[in-house]
Design an enzyme around this catalytic site. Sequence first.
Site, short mmCIF file in Angstrom:
data_model
loop_
_atom_site.label_atom_id
_atom_site.label_comp_id
_atom_site.label_asym_id
_atom_site.label_seq_id
_atom_site.Cartn_x
_atom_site.Cartn_y
_atom_site.Cartn_z
N ASP A 199 0.82 -1.21 0.00
CA ASP A 199 0.00 0.00 0.00
C ASP A 199 0.86 1.26 0.00
O ASP A 199 2.01 1.27 0.41
CB ASP A 199 -0.95 0.02 1.20
N GLU A 216 -0.81 -1.84 5.24
CA GLU A 216 0.10 -1.82 6.41
C GLU A 216 0.08 -0.47 7.10
O GLU A 216 0.30 -0.37 8.30
CB GLU A 216 1.53 -2.16 5.95
#
Length: 395
Positions: A80, A138
């Site tokens: 991400d 995350e």
Amino acid sequence: MINLLNARYDELYDELVQIRRHFHMHPELSNEEVETPKKVAEFLRNLGMEVRTEVGGRGVVGILKGAKPGKTVALRADFDALPIQDEKNVSYKSTVPGVMHACGHDLHTAALLGVAKVLSEVREQLRGTIVFLHQFAEETTPGGAQFMIEDGCLDGVDVIYGAHVMSTIPVGKVEVMEGYASSAQDDFTIEIFGKGGHGSSPHETIDPLVTGSQLVVNLQQIVSRRVNPQRAAAVTVGSFQSGHANNVIPDRAVIKGTVRTYDEQVREMIEEAMKLITKTTCEAAGATYSIHYEKDCPSIWNDPSETKRVAQVAKELFGEDHVSYGEPMMGSEDFAYYQKVVKGSYFLVGGRNAELHATYPHHHPMFDVDERSMAYIGKVFIGMVLNFMNDDLNG
């Protein structure tokens, strides 16, 4: 065998750079990843792996089974991006306004895909199974790790390894941390409710701004007076909002902040102390309050034996001068959730290079790293897989 696999990884370097730059140019925010997991899954399928998608939400898991029976090793990368405008002047600059890979997750993903390709080519010689965990979200609270675990990503796994590129460490260096490697993260929001009024008549009000100011000061005494000085902790107030006019006493104040700890007992003590101090401070002023205390990820705890294994493998690969033991970070990482289920180790790899202007901190609009760091991540991962699977002590 390890030398041949490392040579093969070097042959893939240009391809991995292109993969990393594609992800860098097309970043996706946490919990909004669509094209990134599609590309990861397609790459793994083309290697002939068993692939699971939408694991825990948006995660991807690739499973590579060796021809011989043995243990199961998991390797993890995150994919991400962050809500930051990319301000670098490079050909692979983010094409998405206000979104960029400012932490290195694009590089982690490309590096792990390289490992998957190298190991898939020698599956007939491998013992056991390798599980490739490509994690979403995350950067958010809660992170994606716990949801992937709940969806079975660690089923049958014996050990897990993770890595993070660092712009603070020179390229070519590997840093390991035994025991605590990152802090636990808790976040809090405190609302204070008073009685507003005119600034000329404070005696007719209950001032939440003054009460909140006193509370901020009182909270700082938790670490300085309640935490054993041999145990690290931090209580930070990052936001204080109250009032709009210079001559009006508001009726509400909002305080937000974060708590970082390593030791679980200290973590619990700080939460209880914060709630007690908030209660007594507000009651003394005649104000009421609400407190929302949210626990995010725990501390990373690197298994000592597995951390020694990482250090030894890295030294054999790159030389003792390139490997060191570092201090635990006060930042948090939801890799810690995996280690609550299976033993493992999380290590750091240098990506700093002043010649490439790769010196900016993580989460900075100019963040970048030396892409050669991919090879250090990839080769350590490959070395760990072979070392663990061939360790007679593990059966």
